[in-house]
Scaffold this active site. Structure first.
Site, PDB file in Angstrom:
ATOM      1  N   ASP A 165       0.836  -1.202   0.000  1.00 51.82           N
ATOM      2  CA  ASP A 165       0.000   0.000   0.000  1.00 51.82           C
ATOM      3  C   ASP A 165       0.875   1.259   0.000  1.00 51.82           C
ATOM      4  O   ASP A 165       2.111   1.189   0.003  1.00 51.82           O
ATOM      5  CB  ASP A 165      -0.922  -0.068   1.227  1.00 51.82           C
ATOM      6  CG  ASP A 165      -2.281   0.539   0.984  1.00 51.82           C
ATOM      7  OD1 ASP A 165      -2.403   1.385   0.084  1.00 51.82           O
ATOM      8  OD2 ASP A 165      -3.222   0.176   1.722  1.00 51.82           O
ATOM      9  N   ASP A 220      -9.747   3.555  -3.823  1.00 52.81           N
ATOM     10  CA  ASP A 220     -10.440   2.325  -3.427  1.00 52.81           C
ATOM     11  C   ASP A 220     -11.831   2.203  -4.053  1.00 52.81           C
ATOM     12  O   ASP A 220     -12.594   3.163  -4.108  1.00 52.81           O
ATOM     13  CB  ASP A 220     -10.623   2.289  -1.907  1.00 52.81           C
ATOM     14  CG  ASP A 220      -9.312   2.093  -1.178  1.00 52.81           C
ATOM     15  OD1 ASP A 220      -8.256   2.141  -1.828  1.00 52.81           O
ATOM     16  OD2 ASP A 220      -9.353   1.917   0.046  1.00 52.81           O
TER      17      ASP A 220
END
Ligand code: GLA
Length: 669
Positions: A165, A220
């Site tokens: 991430d 996202d």
């Protein structure tokens, strides 16, 4: 106004540079040389279903591995069982090692990896290319500066996959941070699939081909249609960068999480497969419905995603939100998807030559969701419901003469304006038309069309429903009168059209959603209390009389704009749209609009509000940014039947775009 138009400004602006496209089962010349992901990775990740709740633990992960085997998902190609954020303790140990959370994972990570391996599956883990991971509350350690140490620890546990991430990255260049971890993973000597999760911020498609096996291209995904649509619109443009060993990643699947219809979930699965995307299940399949399992297990659609040629599909046309996408397959066939972005059912068509197939007297078309095969003279078409996707594989020539002709049936419903949903008041009779077309080279014979409505509705054909033969390239239309019984409650109902024909006793069907509506009562009505026809929202469901909160339903707070609170209104998150039936009897809509204070006041956020009446824009704000004062809106909606309230993302992404229609009300006679 439709959801696809409100998203027109939302797709990321993409810089397309030169890159090689991988062809064939070998990795592209510039791909990461770890021999992995020669077709897009398939598996599970807990994040979309659990985030960091206590549901995420060893027992869950092990039962997902069990289910992969027992439900047939493993046989369907799903391989990786992955942990997302929150698996570790907030602090490293005295030696600087990551420590598994002993409450979630009492036996440690290696034990879970061993369990997953014992099922013939592979195991994945998560970290961030920053000082901390993305979970804000606890701040779990990231791997920036600990790359080699962490990679070795993971390799010793048997990790096969890393999702890496981008949070808390100290501003170091992404290319540098992700390359350091690539080298650390390679140095362990263990093959570890490397999934870059950088959200498309620094256009990883231009540099990550030789760094990772896949890279996220957007922020996202959330469990709603507008999120899936905007991510598709950005990711579909990046096909030239994808190939064996290096894939665009439009984020994980939301199928089964409850925020979309099965039609919309089939669209996510179809579009992701056409885009050769990683297929990572993001719902808790321990409680999956049969419909969810059927979507996730569809072997024909999966085969398109996993086709060894490894070419991402291309959008060859997109007109008024009706998209044609085609993907070449290793055997020379083409996969074709017909995607209806908009809110009204539509026939979408293309041709065999437009999708790149050679000229032939006939084509074999397999409808991947229906599982049926038909022949066509060259036209590929379908009646596609709102937000739906029809998906086919098309083969030039072959034994097409043995197949029934490609017949499709739709329902033309009189619309208030082009793109409006089908509406009817209780007690009213409407004339609708079934239209049956034949794309085949051969005639369809001995046909019969039927139309059925919900129990109690009267449905009568106004002309003959049978046809002796429908030649290729021809249509047959039948008008029907449809009466909704007086007193029918408002809500959505289904009309079902069906055509049976020869050869092969073939039947094709189509469902149309019709909304039974009632006009507004006289006086002033608060829209936060009123029933709406439909809504879409950028994060979870739209909320009544509270702010939007996060993805869960009912998680908003008191609507607050610049410190001022409102008891009533609509809490939304851009991009959003909600439709109300006014019935022609109202005059004015009023609301106070702005960004809700629920997001951190220092955070970004920019939106614009629009009011549409019967498909026409009647008033709008300019872009409202965080810190701007709320605006008073007053719109003349005299005589309008359909009111639509739209919030756009203000032309940038929708970060912190929590936006309210505070005190929204309509005045009606
Ligand atoms: C980021 C990622 C998500 C998820 C969370 C975990 O938002 O993009 O996919 O991994 O972090 O905190």
């Amino acid at each position: 106004m439709s959801i696809r138009r409100l998203l027109a400004g939302a797709a990321a602006v993409l810089t397309l540079g030169a890159c090689m496209v991988g062809l064939g089962t070998a990795p592209a010349a510039d791909a990461l040389d770890n021999g992995l992901a020669l077709t897009p990775q398939m598996g599970f990740d807990n994040w979309n279903a659990t985030q960091c709740t206590s549901t995420f633990n060893e027992a869950m992960i092990e039962s997902i591995a069990d289910l992969f085997v027992s439900s047939g998902l493993k046989a369907a190609g799903y391989e990786y069982v992955n942990l997302d954020d929150c698996w570790a303790l907030p602090a490293r140990d005295a030696n600087g090692n990551l420590v598994p959370d002993p409450v979630r994972f009492p036996d440690g990570i290696k034990a879970v990896a061993d369990y997953v391996h014992s099922k013939g599956l592979k195991f994945g883990l998560y970290s961030s290319a920053g000082t901390k991971t993305c979970n804000g509350q606890s701040g779990f350690p990231g791997s920036l500066g600990y790359e080699q140490q962490d990679a070795e620890q993971w390799a010793s546990w048997g990790v096969d996959y890393l999702k890496y991430d981008n949070c808390n990255n100290d501003g170091t260049s992404a290319e540098q941070r992700y390359t350091t971890m690539r080298d650390a993973l390679l140095a362990t000597g263990r093959p570890i699939l490397y999934s870059i999760c950088e959200w498309g911020e620094s256009q990883p498609w231009t540099w990550a081909g030789s760094v990772g096996n896949s890279w996220r291209t957007t922020l996202d995904v959330t469990d709603n249609y507008s999120s899936v649509l905007s991510i598709y619109q950005a990711n579909i443009q990046l096909g030239q960068y994808a190939g064996p060993g290096q894939w665009n990643d439009p984020d994980m699947l939301e199928i089964g999480n409850g925020g979309m219809t099965d039609i919309e979930y089939r669209s996510q699965f179809s579009l992701w497969s056409m885009m050769a995307a990683p297929l990572i299940i993001g719902s808790d399949i321990r409680t999956a419905t049969p419909a969810t399992m059927a979507i996730l297990s569809d072997s024909d659609v999966i085969a398109v995603d996993q086709d060894p040629l490894g070419v991402q599909g291309t959008q060859i046309s997109s007109v008024n939100g009706l998209d044609v996408i085609t993907k070449p397959l290793a055997n020379g066939d083409r996969a074709v998807a017909l995607f209806n972005e908009g809110d009204a059912a539509a026939t979408i068509s293309t041709t065999a030559s437009a999708v790149g197939l050679p000229k032939a007297a006939g084509y074999s078309i397999k409808d991947l969701w229906a599982g049926t095969s038909t022949e066509s003279a060259g036209r590929i078409s379908a009646v596609v419901p709102p937000h739906g996707t029809a998906m086919f594989t098309v083969h030039a020539g072959g034994s097409w003469q043995t197949l029934p002709p490609a017949v499709h049936t739709g329902i033309d419903y009189p619309a208030l304006y082009a793109g409006a949903p089908p509406l009817v008041e209780a007690g009213v009779t409407t004339t609708v038309t079934t239209v049956t077309g034949n794309d085949g080279a051969l005639p369809a014979s001995a046909g019969n069309v039927s139309l059925t409505g919900p129990a109690g509705w009267t449905v009568q054909a106004e002309s003959p429903t049978g046809f002796p033969a429908l030649p290729g390239g021809r249509q047959q239309s039948t008008p029907w009168s449809v009466t909704v019984p007086a007193g029918t409650p408002t809500g959505s109902y289904t009309l079902h059209a069906s055509t049976s024909y020869q050869p092969g006793s073939t039947t094709v069907g189509y469902d149309l959603t019709v909304y039974v509506v009632a006009g507004q009562p006289a006086g002033v009505s608060s829209l936060g209390d009123d029933q709406w026809i439909s809504s879409v929202n950028g994060s979870g469901p739209m909320e009544r009389n509270t702010s939007n909160g996060a993805a869960a339903a009912g998680d908003g707070k008191t609507i607050t704009l610049n410190g001022q609170t409102y008891a009533k209104g609509l809490g939304t998150y851009a991009p959003s749209a909600v439709r109300y039936y006014l019935g022609g009897g109202c005059s004015t809509l009023t609301a106070t609009v702005g960004l809700d204070d629920e997001r951190n006041s220092s955070s970004s956020g920019s939106v614009a509000f629009q009011v549409w009446a019967d498909g026409k824009l009647v008033t709008q704000t300019g872009v409202i940014k965080r810190g701007d004062p709320p605006q008073q809106l007053s719109a003349d909606v005299t005589g309008a039947s359909l009111l639509e309230l739209v919030v756009t993302d203000g032309g940038d992404s929708n970060i912190s775009d929590s936006a309210d229609w505070a005190g929204a009300q309509v005045t009606c006679a």
